[in-house]
Design a protein around this motif. Structure first.
Motif, mmCIF file in Angstrom:
data_model
loop_
_atom_site.group_PDB
_atom_site.id
_atom_site.type_symbol
_atom_site.label_atom_id
_atom_site.label_comp_id
_atom_site.label_asym_id
_atom_site.label_seq_id
_atom_site.Cartn_x
_atom_site.Cartn_y
_atom_site.Cartn_z
ATOM 1 N N PHE B 25 0.850 -1.194 0.000
ATOM 2 C CA PHE B 25 0.000 0.000 0.000
ATOM 3 C C PHE B 25 0.880 1.236 0.000
ATOM 4 O O PHE B 25 1.934 1.262 0.642
ATOM 5 N N GLY B 28 1.223 8.342 2.016
ATOM 6 C CA GLY B 28 1.959 9.560 1.650
ATOM 7 C C GLY B 28 3.242 9.270 0.881
ATOM 8 O O GLY B 28 3.767 10.123 0.171
ATOM 9 N N GLY B 29 3.758 8.078 1.060
ATOM 10 C CA GLY B 29 4.967 7.688 0.328
ATOM 11 C C GLY B 29 6.260 8.241 0.909
ATOM 12 O O GLY B 29 7.334 7.993 0.374
ATOM 13 N N THR B 30 6.177 8.975 2.010
ATOM 14 C CA THR B 30 7.388 9.643 2.512
ATOM 15 C C THR B 30 8.388 8.649 3.082
ATOM 16 O O THR B 30 9.576 8.939 3.154
ATOM 17 N N LEU B 32 7.999 4.911 2.313
ATOM 18 C CA LEU B 32 8.096 3.790 1.379
ATOM 19 C C LEU B 32 8.909 4.151 0.129
ATOM 20 O O LEU B 32 9.740 3.366 -0.330
ATOM 21 N N SER B 105 0.859 10.218 6.369
ATOM 22 C CA SER B 105 -0.457 9.827 6.898
ATOM 23 C C SER B 105 -0.317 9.252 8.303
ATOM 24 O O SER B 105 0.773 8.868 8.729
ATOM 25 N N ASP B 161 7.366 9.879 16.475
ATOM 26 C CA ASP B 161 6.980 10.740 17.595
ATOM 27 C C ASP B 161 5.498 10.590 17.914
ATOM 28 O O ASP B 161 5.113 10.434 19.068
HETATM 29 C C1 LIG Z 1 13.610 13.119 6.455
HETATM 30 C C2 LIG Z 1 12.509 12.540 7.290
HETATM 31 C C3 LIG Z 1 12.422 12.884 8.621
HETATM 32 C C4 LIG Z 1 11.421 12.361 9.401
HETATM 33 N N1 LIG Z 1 11.368 12.693 10.715
HETATM 34 C C5 LIG Z 1 10.414 12.141 11.501
HETATM 35 C C6 LIG Z 1 10.358 12.411 12.877
HETATM 36 O O1 LIG Z 1 11.171 13.166 13.393
HETATM 37 N N2 LIG Z 1 9.387 11.820 13.601
HETATM 38 C C7 LIG Z 1 8.468 10.988 13.048
HETATM 39 O O2 LIG Z 1 7.599 10.494 13.741
HETATM 40 N N3 LIG Z 1 8.511 10.687 11.737
HETATM 41 C C8 LIG Z 1 9.467 11.246 10.975
HETATM 42 N N4 LIG Z 1 9.507 10.937 9.647
HETATM 43 C C9 LIG Z 1 8.709 9.829 9.164
HETATM 44 C C10 LIG Z 1 7.376 10.211 8.643
HETATM 45 O O3 LIG Z 1 6.565 10.597 9.699
HETATM 46 C C11 LIG Z 1 6.851 8.968 7.958
HETATM 47 O O4 LIG Z 1 7.596 8.786 6.788
HETATM 48 C C12 LIG Z 1 5.392 9.105 7.596
HETATM 49 O O5 LIG Z 1 4.623 9.251 8.751
HETATM 50 C C13 LIG Z 1 4.955 7.889 6.825
HETATM 51 O O6 LIG Z 1 3.651 8.131 6.360
HETATM 52 P P1 LIG Z 1 3.277 7.963 4.812
HETATM 53 O O7 LIG Z 1 1.838 8.185 4.700
HETATM 54 O O8 LIG Z 1 4.137 8.800 3.973
HETATM 55 O O9 LIG Z 1 3.649 6.432 4.652
HETATM 56 P P2 LIG Z 1 4.108 5.622 3.370
HETATM 57 O O10 LIG Z 1 5.542 5.878 3.094
HETATM 58 O O11 LIG Z 1 3.147 5.799 2.266
HETATM 59 O O12 LIG Z 1 3.932 4.174 3.955
HETATM 60 C C14 LIG Z 1 4.711 3.665 4.994
HETATM 61 C C15 LIG Z 1 4.371 2.193 5.187
HETATM 62 O O13 LIG Z 1 3.064 2.055 5.689
HETATM 63 C C16 LIG Z 1 2.269 1.256 4.858
HETATM 64 N N5 LIG Z 1 0.917 1.797 4.927
HETATM 65 C C17 LIG Z 1 0.577 3.096 4.782
HETATM 66 N N6 LIG Z 1 -0.724 3.275 5.058
HETATM 67 C C18 LIG Z 1 -1.218 2.055 5.394
HETATM 68 C C19 LIG Z 1 -2.487 1.574 5.820
HETATM 69 N N7 LIG Z 1 -3.533 2.398 5.944
HETATM 70 N N8 LIG Z 1 -2.618 0.264 6.115
HETATM 71 C C20 LIG Z 1 -1.566 -0.577 5.993
HETATM 72 N N9 LIG Z 1 -0.356 -0.187 5.602
HETATM 73 C C21 LIG Z 1 -0.177 1.119 5.309
HETATM 74 C C22 LIG Z 1 2.919 1.318 3.516
HETATM 75 O O14 LIG Z 1 2.643 0.178 2.753
HETATM 76 C C23 LIG Z 1 4.369 1.405 3.899
HETATM 77 O O15 LIG Z 1 4.890 0.139 4.145
HETATM 78 C C24 LIG Z 1 10.483 11.487 8.827
HETATM 79 C C25 LIG Z 1 10.557 11.156 7.486
HETATM 80 C C26 LIG Z 1 11.556 11.666 6.718
HETATM 81 C C27 LIG Z 1 11.617 11.298 5.276
#
Ligand SMILES: Cc1cc2nc3c(=O)[nH]c(=O)nc-3n(C[C@H](O)[C@H](O)[C@H](O)COP(=O)(O)OP(=O)(O)OC[C@H]3O[C@@H](n4cnc5c(N)ncnc54)[C@H](O)[C@@H]3O)c2cc1C
Lengths: 737, 325
Positions: B25, B28-30, B32, B105, B161
């Protein structure tokens, strides 16, 4: 006190940058953004060991990826004439010849290069290449390796160590600094396009197009003038763009191999290994003084890391010869080979490292003497003469810098007793340190093309790496000719423009200002000659008598003698006017010593429970001679202070001792200071013209801003806590434990 | 990165039926996409689920429901969150950068992978990335490593966090599994310790989807703090972090919540210290004693002994901030 010194009327209202709009709208093109027909992409595969020999390479999977045009390794590399022998290689000054050995000297050393139709295909294919290695044990830990490397004399001994062996006051301490990386925003990239067998066009991220021409010409044995280099916009450099790295040579090799234009852009993690860094350093400073604080002598020892295949020595002990007056000085240095990439100059190279140890040792002495560290420095500054060669300083206002800085921070608030100021869990402290940098000047040329409507384009091959060179050129041209600024356009960073050296060592503005002054004179002379055909008053006019405006020329006489550009053009049957001039340092370099300087004052808070250090105020007063344009000048200084905060509190790149990989080699894992880590930085300038350095009186500011910043912070932490931390970066764990 | 297929789904059931082990899935992709660029995650396909899951914060009876697609930045400014669970907003704002929070997300945040530097360096051994290859951090750089709950197989920590606040507040995770069955997983059981399977970060059933997170109504919206200690003031993961919340009766602590990030393979609740705080006077001596209880529980690695002192300082500071916040 705001960012700008508002009392300084002479500097005028700050202007924006000439290239500002192009940068923020995306119109300005950086090296990797040029579109070249039929272009393909090269990607490096890096070694996954830090020391050893390549045993086998398996390319089959990679070759099957769609769009792959070629894969280059040491087994099939194309002939590169400059790498053909040791002697030739030396001449190129390139370092480790790319793909010319089966030896691995550091992690991420390029060991293969995939050329493919798209970046995606090249990247994917590069990930599928498999290597087997015979692995050796790497040496990557500077702190463990340096004790076994002996020191060598560095420069002449001044006086003698024995002369102050009985000094009543002695500080003798050791200081460490972790390696730091430049990692400018724009990653190093090159587009190489062979337009004929011996003709090359390069779009390159560099601080000097002429250096790129020269280096590539040597390596590929083609005439330098057959290489055209574009580097019109540069997204930062900090020294990493002063050399040609593997991306340049790799792109040219690949383009030759596939007979198509090739783009090679390093990835962020490759940037950590392949574009230099400020090497880790160890220093010992022994400082002797009498009971009144007069320095008697310094014994300064320094070592820095380098790669195993290229010696790079930092000028760690140079600054010790410049700032203070004392009779006895012994300096020793050495370099420590490590299985890492080659380090290079990074902002304030050498002096920044050296100043940390010397300026901390002086602070330590001040507490030992129970003397104000500002007063101690004022007592020992060498203001009139360079203490090493005894030449008079052309100008040196380091004393004014420190006095003004003390006023700005309200130095009286500082307590001599460490740990005396407390607010809850926070301890508050003040620190000071100074920086100095030789004010250099190189040869440079500039040209002006003027059109009938008065629009003039001032040109030079020099790049603008964000320092505001173009803006300064516009300002100077306005000052030298009187032409309104909106009529003055700037062209930079292209090798076919009038030649100029690299932008580095704070020589950019100093060098180009002479050329701009000369070319403005040439233009005025030329216009006067043309005007003489209309008004004989111009016949023997000197450039200094001629004034330009948007519509014409006039003479600085009572009668003014205005002649319109329209008339000049018509009478002389002109399409445009083109002039060129060169300028460089002269006899003044024999007579005088040249320096720019800074005084840094900081106020820090240190949390005794969490180890957090917060820089609450950072003040820098700089002597850079004439401030040609206050905004980019202050920008240089505040950027340098942010770098200094990083150096003092967080920047550190190191390798895993066993595996040799750089730990945390991305911008999330490598901590440089962000906005939240820096206060509003308060910058002030002495702004007095240097009478001898060059026609503008500007001495350069890029390097000196960072020199002295880290020790000021370390000294403030001591003042706050009573804890002397001599190992940068001062991360919270060091404060706590 | 490896070529992959991409599809967009518009229904939970459709997304689930398309889900396979090698198909992931994408929210946000941040996290993955970064992992794919580094060849750490190498899926054959991605299913964009941004349209199938709720992006709303909704009041339920007895709890607040956060849709799985509520972006971190929206979560941090949501009026209901600010009123009922302001600790969550504090924790979210301590993470990443505004740009990343705009994309990230809620579910993705729970499932983000560790930031252990060896997990990110594919040329080094890592049991989490490549089971059985070994743990490089065990004898390597340990600044970002665990001080509790680790074993020889893995010393990585969970980097979130948001999750620390959710752990402190006793949230639960709503999940729909591959067979369309709905499950509720208490937050404390959602993430796991490394055990013999450090490649698995949590107990989310295979191919299941997170639909929302519930936070039970609680009295912790007045006295709370999130303290994050790190190597720079923004855009850095925690060395240690502390979510603290107190329910006060005058100066007496009725109930306390204390959880930490940067210390273990999962968000860590300090239950012993919470128990200790219950019924005590809220003052510096009490807070110091609670921190000392925590300090007794942790076993730093050779390379991160400082974290014990730092954690004590963070706990005392956070509890103190609960009184002034
Ligand atoms: C430079 C950098 C600094 C960061 N600093 C921090 C920080 O200080 N503190 C902190 O807490 N976070 C930090 N983050 C992390 C950031 O919070 C996470 O990358 C973000 O929350 C992931 O959410 P996403 O929606 O982009 O997930 P995605 O990258 O889209 O997905 C992450 C994983 O979750 C799975 N997934 C997503 N949604 C679902 C769902 N509904 N059901 C099942 N599986 C799912 C995906 O398949 C994947 O494996 C940082 C990220 C970066 C790149």
């Amino acid at each position: 006190m705001g960012l700008f010194n508002t009392k300084n009327k002479a500097a005028g209202k700050p202007d924006g940058r000439v290239e500002g709009i192009a940068k923020v709208t995306g119109a300005g093109k950086y090296a990797a953004e040029y579109k070249v027909d039929n272009m393909c992409h090269a990607v490096f595969a890096g070694s996954t060991i830090a020391a050893g020999t390549i045993k086998s390479i398996y390319l089959d999977n990679a070759k099957q990826v769609e769009g792959v045009l070629d894969i280059i390794t040491h087994l099939n590399k194309p002939a590169v004439p400059g790498f053909a022998s040791e002697t030739k290689l030396k001449e190129t000054r390139f370092g480790l010849p790319l793909f010319h050995t089966d030896k691995v000297y550091f992690r991420n050393q390029p060991v293969a290069m995939v050329v493919a139709d798209t970046l995606e295909n090249a990247t994917y294919a590069a990930s599928l290449i498999e290597f087997t290695y015979q692995e050796d044990t790497p040496t990557v830990d500077f702190k463990k390796a340096h004790p076994s490397v002996p020191l060598k004399m560095q420069g002449k001994e001044r006086g003698s160590l024995d002369a102050w062996s009985n000094a009543p006051q002695v500080v003798d301490q050791q200081y460490d600094i972790a390696a730091e990386v430049h990692n400018p925003m724009e990653m190093h990239a090159t587009i190489a396009h062979w337009t004929a067998d011996d003709k090359l066009v390069l779009y390159d991220k560099t601080q000097g197009v002429v250096n790129v021409q020269r280096t590539i010409a040597k390596i590929f044995e083609i005439p330098q003038e057959n290489i055209e280099v574009f580097s019109e916009f540069v997204g930062g450099g900090f020294g990493s763009g002063l050399r040609v790295w593997t991306n340049g040579v790799g792109a040219v090799m690949a383009a030759k191999a596939v007979k198509r234009p090739v783009k090679l852009m390093l990835t962020r993690s490759q940037m950590f290994s392949l574009t230099g860094y400020r090497p880790a350093a160890w220093q010992r400073v022994k400082l002797g003084a009498d009971n009144d604080g007069k320095f008697l002598g310094i014994h300064h020892q320094g070592k820095n890391g380098t790669s195993v295949f290229e010696p790079f020595q930092e000028g760690i002990t140079s600054i010790t010869r410049m700032v203070y007056n004392f009779d006895n000085l012994k300096a020793e240095q050495s370099i420590v080979p490590l299985n890492l990439g080659t380090p290079t100059w990074m902002r304030g190279p050498g002096d920044c490292t050296g100043a940390f140890a010397v300026e901390c040792a002086i602070d330590e002495l001040s507490y030992q003497l129970n003397m104000d560290p500002v007063a101690l420095r004022l007592k020992n500054f060498a203001i009139t003469h360079d203490p090493e060669n005894k030449k008079p300083y052309s100008s040196n206002f380091i004393d004014e810098c420190i006095t003004k800085g003390a006023e700005m921070i309200d130095w009286k608030q500082r307590k001599q007793q460490p740990g005396a100021l407390t607010e809850g869990d926070w301890k508050i402290g003040y620190g000071v340190a100074v920086g100095m940098w030789g004010a250099g000047r190189g040869n440079a040329s500039a040209g002006i093309t003027m059109e009938k409507d008065g629009t003039m384009t001032v040109k030079t091959a020099m790049t603008d790496i964000g320092t505001g060179t173009g803006t300064a050129m516009q300002n100077m041209t306005h000052t030298f000719t009187g032409m309104p600024k909106d009529k003055i356009k700037i062209a930079l960073g292209h090798s076919t423009l009038p030649t100029a050296g690299s932008q580095g060592g704070s020589t950019g503005l100093s060098s180009i200002s002479g050329a701009v002054s000369a070319v403005c004179d040439a233009l005025k002379k030329q216009l006067a000659d043309y005007a003489a055909a209309i008004n004989p008053a111009y016949k023997d006019a000197k450039p200094a008598d001629v004034l330009l405006s948007a519509t014409g020329v006039s003479l600085k006489t009572d009668k003014n003698e205005f002649v319109s550009l329209a008339d000049i053009w018509q009478k002389n049957n002109l399409t445009d006017i083109s002039v060129k001039a060169s300028s460089g340092p002269g006899a003044e370099r024999q007579q005088y010593a040249f320096c720019c300087s800074t005084a840094h004052f900081v106020k820090v808070r240190v949390n005794t429970k969490t180890g957090k250090v917060k820089v609450e105020r950072a003040i820098c007063v700089a002597d850079g001679g004439t401030i040609v344009n206050e905004k980019p000048a202050a920008n240089q200084i505040s950027g340098a202070i942010v770098g200094g905060i990083g150096m003092a509190l967080m920047e550190e790149i190191h390798a895993d001792e066993k595996l040799g990989n750089l730990v945390g080699n991305d911008l999330a894992g490598y901590h440089f200071a962000v906005n939240a880590d820096a206060p509003i930085i308060e910058v002030a300038f002495i702004n007095k013209p240097d009478p001898y350095v060059n026609p503008s009186g500007a001495k350069g500011l890029g390097e000196v801003g960072i020199i002295g910043c880290a020790p000021a912070i370390a000294n403030a932490i001591y003042n706050a806590t009573g804890k002397r931390l001599r190992d940068l970066p001062i991360t919270p764990d060091k404060v706590l434990v | 990165m490896k070529p992959f297929s991409f599809s967009k789904s518009d229904k939970v059931s459709k997304a689930l039926s398309a889900k396979k082990e090698a198909v992931q899935f994408l929210a946000g992709g941040t996290n993955l996409v970064d992992l794919m660029k580094k060849n750490i995650a190498v899926p054959d396909g991605l299913i964009d689920i941004t349209a199938v899951l709720s992006d709303k914060v909704e009041a339920q009876s007895g709890s607040t429901r956060i849709g799985a697609m509520v972006r971190n930045s929206a979560l941090a400014t949501d009026p209901q969150i600010l009123a009922k669970n302001p600790l969550v907003a504090k924790a979210v704002l301590a993470g990443a950068s505004p740009q990343i929070r705009n994309m990230a997300s809620t579910a993705g945040n729970l499932l983000q992978r560790t930031r252990c530097p060896y997990f990110y360096e594919t040329s080094t051994p890592c049991n989490k990335r490549k089971p059985g290859s070994g743990c490089s951090a065990l004898h390597g750089e340990q600044r970002m490593s665990a001080i509790i709950g680790y074993n020889d197989a893995c010393v990585a920590v969970h980097p979130s966090d948001l999750c620390i606040a959710l752990a402190a507040l006793g949230a639960s995770v709503n999940v729909t599994d591959k067979g369309n069955k709905q499950l509720v997983i208490p937050f404390k059981d959602f993430h796991k310790l490394p055990e013999s399977t450090p490649d698995l970060d949590n107990h989310l059933p295979k191919d299941a989807i997170i639909t929302s997170v519930d936070i039970p109504d609680n009295p912790f919206n007045k006295h709370f703090a999130y303290v994050k200690l790190r190597d720079r003031d923004s855009y850095a993961f925690a060395l240690v972090s502390v979510a603290a919340a107190l329910d006060l009766d005058g100066t007496r602590i009725k109930e306390a919540r204390l959880a930490s990030g940067g210390v273990a393979h999962k968000p860590w609740r300090w239950q012993k210290a919470e128990q200790y705080l219950k019924g005590k006077e809220a003052n510096a001596a009490t807070f110091h004693a609670a921190a000392a209880i925590v300090a007794d529980e942790v076993k730093p690695l050779p390379g991160n002994g400082f974290k014990k002192v730092m954690l004590m300082g963070a706990i005392e500071t956070a509890l103190q901030h609960c009184l002034t916040a």
